[in-house]
Scaffold this active site. Structure first.
Site, PDB file in Angstrom:
ATOM      1  N   ASP A   1      39.152  36.309  42.526  1.00  0.00           N
ATOM      2  CA  ASP A   1      37.879  36.267  43.260  1.00  0.00           C
ATOM      3  C   ASP A   1      37.862  35.267  44.421  1.00  0.00           C
ATOM      4  OD1 ASP A   1      37.278  38.108  41.367  1.00  0.00           O
ATOM      5  OD2 ASP A   1      35.735  36.949  40.348  1.00  0.00           O
TER       6      ASP A   1
ATOM      7  N   HIS B   1      41.126  39.246  35.334  1.00  0.00           N
ATOM      8  CA  HIS B   1      40.864  39.999  36.558  1.00  0.00           C
ATOM      9  C   HIS B   1      39.967  39.217  37.512  1.00  0.00           C
ATOM     10  CE1 HIS B   1      40.445  43.244  39.275  1.00  0.00           C
ATOM     11  NE2 HIS B   1      39.302  43.707  38.849  1.00  0.00           N
ATOM     12  N   CYS B   2      39.495  38.025  37.100  1.00  0.00           N
ATOM     13  CA  CYS B   2      38.469  37.375  37.930  1.00  0.00           C
ATOM     14  C   CYS B   2      38.929  36.078  38.589  1.00  0.00           C
ATOM     15  CB  CYS B   2      37.226  37.095  37.079  1.00  0.00           C
ATOM     16  SG  CYS B   2      36.479  38.599  36.461  1.00  0.00           S
ATOM     17  N   ILE B   3      39.190  35.048  37.769  1.00  0.00           N
ATOM     18  CA  ILE B   3      39.375  33.705  38.335  1.00  0.00           C
ATOM     19  C   ILE B   3      40.561  33.637  39.312  1.00  0.00           C
ATOM     20  CG2 ILE B   3      39.566  31.231  37.780  1.00  0.00           C
ATOM     21  CD1 ILE B   3      36.991  32.550  36.727  1.00  0.00           C
TER      22      ILE B   3
END
Ligand SMILES: NC(=O)c1ccc[n+]([C@@H]2O[C@H](COP(=O)([O-])OP(=O)(O)OC[C@H]3O[C@@H](n4cnc5c(N)ncnc54)[C@H](O)[C@@H]3O)[C@@H](O)[C@H]2O)c1
Length: 465
Positions: free
Chosen positions: A297, A292-294
């Protein structure tokens, strides 16, 4: 649980005087552990966080829209790999943790921490709808004297541009009636070495009092708190961290392609470079980036930069390299099958590991999904084995293959031996790669999962990224 909330109302009524010294009042409640902590969103971030507060003796209330999650927690069970059932049960049994879908109980909380998702829209613009919904729930039930903290990863300015006006609309004044801060979450699911309590916490308030109280709060549960001068700095710091990772992984992926073109072993090169004790930090290539991040974001950062007329080129380039890695893996598979005089069309392909990283069950943005889809679009017969993931579904809006769901297959000798190609997409520790190599015909290893010993005694032909 009843005790917790029947006493809560009396407690709340006594302590909330308009324009009281909110800072001292909240610090006092935090110090004697009578502050009630509310966490909105009990996923990979919210559940470990709320359990940490509960274990430290705070009464904590989790707010969720997913009733199956509230039921699991109230029954003393965890659904997150890094949080043990035992810890959840202890907190629930001690009356320190409860989960609810009733947002009116936000009014009982002294601290409210928002941990909802921040996905991207199809256009790759930030999807702020979850933060807005959580903000609206708070707006509906907030009272004077609360500290509100946003932990969801988001673009610089969200806390003071989006949330602050929502709360001020209620007639509340920052620093007098409520405090507001941003503190990014850095949890690394599946990493046993670093968990909530030993990951330093960056905290930036919208105003000094907010920073001070939020830093004081996190000081109760983490070893090191790093206050910064504003919520925007904290928001930007989080995005810088993850953009740094995305760009360096992008470079590692490009180096892997380059080394392959030159006939050099990528993994040997990066390990050799990593012996330099300063000025180099190893990043490793793979089949693409997930979670869900890299993958998401950096888009939050570049989107905000575009609003200010700034074009962030590193981010775009890394995005391109990382998001096309599944295509590169399919090229490697196609070439390897070709050497065996086989076409992708009609080949039986076994994917080992579909979660986005090892030893966890998270499928979000997993590159394995793209690899499966690309191979199926070319006519391959694809199955997968992943002990953490029972089923894989596809979003038809994004698929070019048939988009049919797949189900975990048991890793039998026959399954391995019957496959024309085995692709290691995720290197779960539980898999016996020696057995895989002794039975397979062709293995494409995108994670360097096969040790030199395994490769040395391998019956299968091995292609590595
Ligand atoms: N997963 C990670 O490794 C990680 C690490 C650092 C930061 N983050 C950030 O933390 C945030 C949360 O990520 P996550 O991985 O925990 O997501 P998640 O999907 O695991 O959990 C979010 C939870 O929020 C719930 N939810 C959604 N809307 C809600 C609402 N209005 N009210 C109450 N609950 C609601 C969902 O049901 C879900 O359980 C994101 O901004 C993410 O970028 C995630």
């Amino acid at each position: 649980m009843d005790d917790l909330f029947s006493s809560a109302f009396i407690h709340t009524a006594n302590r909330t005087r308009p324009n009281a010294m909110i800072k001292e009042e909240l610090k006092g409640l935090i110090a004697d552990k009578s502050a009630r902590i509310g966490v909105i969103g009990l996923g990979y971030v919210g559940l470990p966080l709320i359990v940490e507060f509960s274990l430290k003796g705070y009464n904590a209330i989790g707010f969720e829209v997913d009733e199956t999650k509230t039921s699991e927690i109230n029954a003393g069970r965890s659904y997150i790999v890094d949080v043990t059932d035992e810890n959840v049960r202890t907190c629930v049994d001690n009356g320190k943790l409860t989960a609810t879908t009733d947002f009116s109980q936000l009014n009982d909380c002294d601290v409210i921490i928002i941990c909802v998702p921040t996905p991207l829209r199809k256009t790759k613009d930030p999807d702020m709808s979850y933060i807005l919904t959580a903000g609206t729930e708070i707006q509906n039930y907030m009272r004077r004297g609360q500290l509100i903290i946003l932990e969801s990863t988001t673009y610089p300015g969200t806390t003071d541009e989006v949330l602050q006006p929502m709360f001020e609309e209620k007639g509340f004044k920052l620093d007098e009636d409520f405090l507001l801060a941003f503190s990014p979450e850095r949890v690394d699911p599946g990493n046993p070495q670093y968990q909530t309590h030993n990951i330093p916490k960056v905290v930036g308030g919208v105003g000094e009092a907010s920073t001070e109280v939020a830093a004081y709060l996190y000081g109760q549960i983490v070893g090191q708190v790093h206050p910064v001068s504003s919520a925007r700095v904290a928001e930007a710091a989080k995005l810088w961290e993850n953009t740094f990772r995305a760009i360096n992984i992008g470079m590692a992926n490009e180096m892997a392609k380059l080394c392959n073109a030159l006939g050099i072993d990528t993994w040997e090169v990066v390990r050799a470079a990593a012996t330099k004790p300063f000025g180099f930090m190893p990043f490793f290539p793979g089949p693409g980036i997930g979670g869900h991040c890299i993958p998401l974001d950096p888009h939050y950062l570049s989107w905000k930069a575009r609003q200010h007329g700034f074009d962030s080129q590193f981010i775009s380039l890394a995005e391109h390299v990382n998001s096309t890695m599944p295509n590169y893996v399919v090229e490697l598979v196609t070439a390897a099958l070709n050497e065996d005089r086989k076409a992708v069309n009609g080949s039986k392909i076994l994917i080992l590991g579909v979660a986005y990283k090892k030893d966890i069950d998270d499928m979000r943005e997993s590159p394995a999904l793209s690899i499966i889809d690309l191979l199926r679009a070319d006519g391959a017969d694809v199955v997968y084995h992943d002990p953490f993931v029972p089923e894989v579904t596809f979003d038809h809006a994004y698929t070019i293959g048939d988009g049919e769901p797949l189900y975990n297959k048991e890793l039998t000798d026959e399954l391995i031996a019957d496959s024309d190609c085995v692709i290691i997409c995720t290197e779960h520790s539980i898999v016996d790669y020696g057995r895989v190599c002794s039975l397979a015909n062709l293995v494409v290893d995108t994670r360097n999962a096969l040790s030199p010993e395994v490769r040395g005694g391998c019956a299968a032909r091995v292609v590595r990224l």
